[in-house]
Design a protein around this motif. Sequence first.
Motif, PDB file in Angstrom:
ATOM      1  N   ASP A 191       0.927  -1.027  -0.058  1.00  0.00           N
ATOM      2  CA  ASP A 191       0.115  -0.111  -0.071  1.00  0.00           C
ATOM      3  C   ASP A 191       0.801   1.149  -0.142  1.00  0.00           C
ATOM      4  N   ALA A 192       0.353   2.463   0.188  1.00  0.00           N
ATOM      5  CA  ALA A 192       0.959   3.821   0.305  1.00  0.00           C
ATOM      6  C   ALA A 192       1.636   4.114   1.442  1.00  0.00           C
ATOM      7  N   ASN A 206      -0.538   1.090  -5.175  1.00  0.00           N
ATOM      8  CA  ASN A 206      -1.443   2.128  -5.359  1.00  0.00           C
ATOM      9  C   ASN A 206      -0.285   3.129  -5.175  1.00  0.00           C
ATOM     10  N   ASN A 207       0.878   3.013  -4.825  1.00  0.00           N
ATOM     11  CA  ASN A 207       1.940   4.121  -4.354  1.00  0.00           C
ATOM     12  C   ASN A 207       2.984   4.193  -5.767  1.00  0.00           C
ATOM     13  N   GLU A 251      -7.930   5.751   1.407  1.00  0.00           N
ATOM     14  CA  GLU A 251      -6.905   4.818   1.642  1.00  0.00           C
ATOM     15  C   GLU A 251      -7.463   3.693   2.406  1.00  0.00           C
ATOM     16  N   SER A 259      -0.480   8.645  -4.038  1.00  0.00           N
ATOM     17  CA  SER A 259      -1.092   7.354  -3.869  1.00  0.00           C
ATOM     18  C   SER A 259      -2.292   7.560  -4.906  1.00  0.00           C
TER      19      SER A 259
END
Length: 261
Positions: free
Chosen positions: A106-107, A127-128, A194, A156
């Motif tokens: 993830d971010a 997603n980063n 997020e 992100s």
Amino acid sequence: MEAGMKTFTAEERKKFILDYVKENEFVDITYLKDTLLVSEMTIRRDLKKLEEDNSLVRVLGGARSIPGGTYEDPVDKRVKFHAEEKDRIARYAASLVGEGESIFMDASSTVYAMADYLEVHATVITNNISICMKLKDKEKIDVILIGGSLRKSAMSLVGTEAVRMLDNYYVDKAFLSSKSVDEKHGISDATRDEAEVKKAMIKASEEVYFLMDHHKLASRAFYKVCDLEEITELIVDASEEEYVTEFTEECRKNNKHIHGV
């Protein structure tokens, strides 16, 4: 402020407590009792009132500040906070990635730090954008960047398109982090977008690992991500602070998997 010099009013006590948690993130009941020269019961009443006012969060042994709204620093800035703790967590997390596995990243800043230690052949779906840039020169790593709306502060990609794209995958492991974790209420995040991406990654993963430095323990943010029962393991850095020990013991007592590094 010198102990013994004066008696504090309720409002003065509350201001002292709020100023202290703003500066230090956590305050324990014993410190407040001894400093403000009142009983433990009085301190607990003060903390209860402050929590009811949404000014702080009561935790085991004291209170913590509430994570600050929906604003989030960029990942390259966040990674510098508690860098030593994040590095230990990141090294351990990277060691869990097996040859040929597919993983979500993830971010979060701790997961961003993990990218430095990935050395096996693997496929990373993230997603980063910052993680993509960090992994671009690693020949063993195939990178898939999902689409979506750009959160410029965090670099992100989030939103409906991001969640929909994640529905196309099923991976071996997800490596995620978040703003806060509480033994009773689970894992929570500062932003809804997020949190929704993390939920989608959890749903599409065989195993789920949350990388959380100890400053995030025993606290709550605004948006629920998941319960601790939904994850494979919570990875934290070892700390001798009392609230960390109590949090870890509570998790293990209730059969919630936690690993200290």
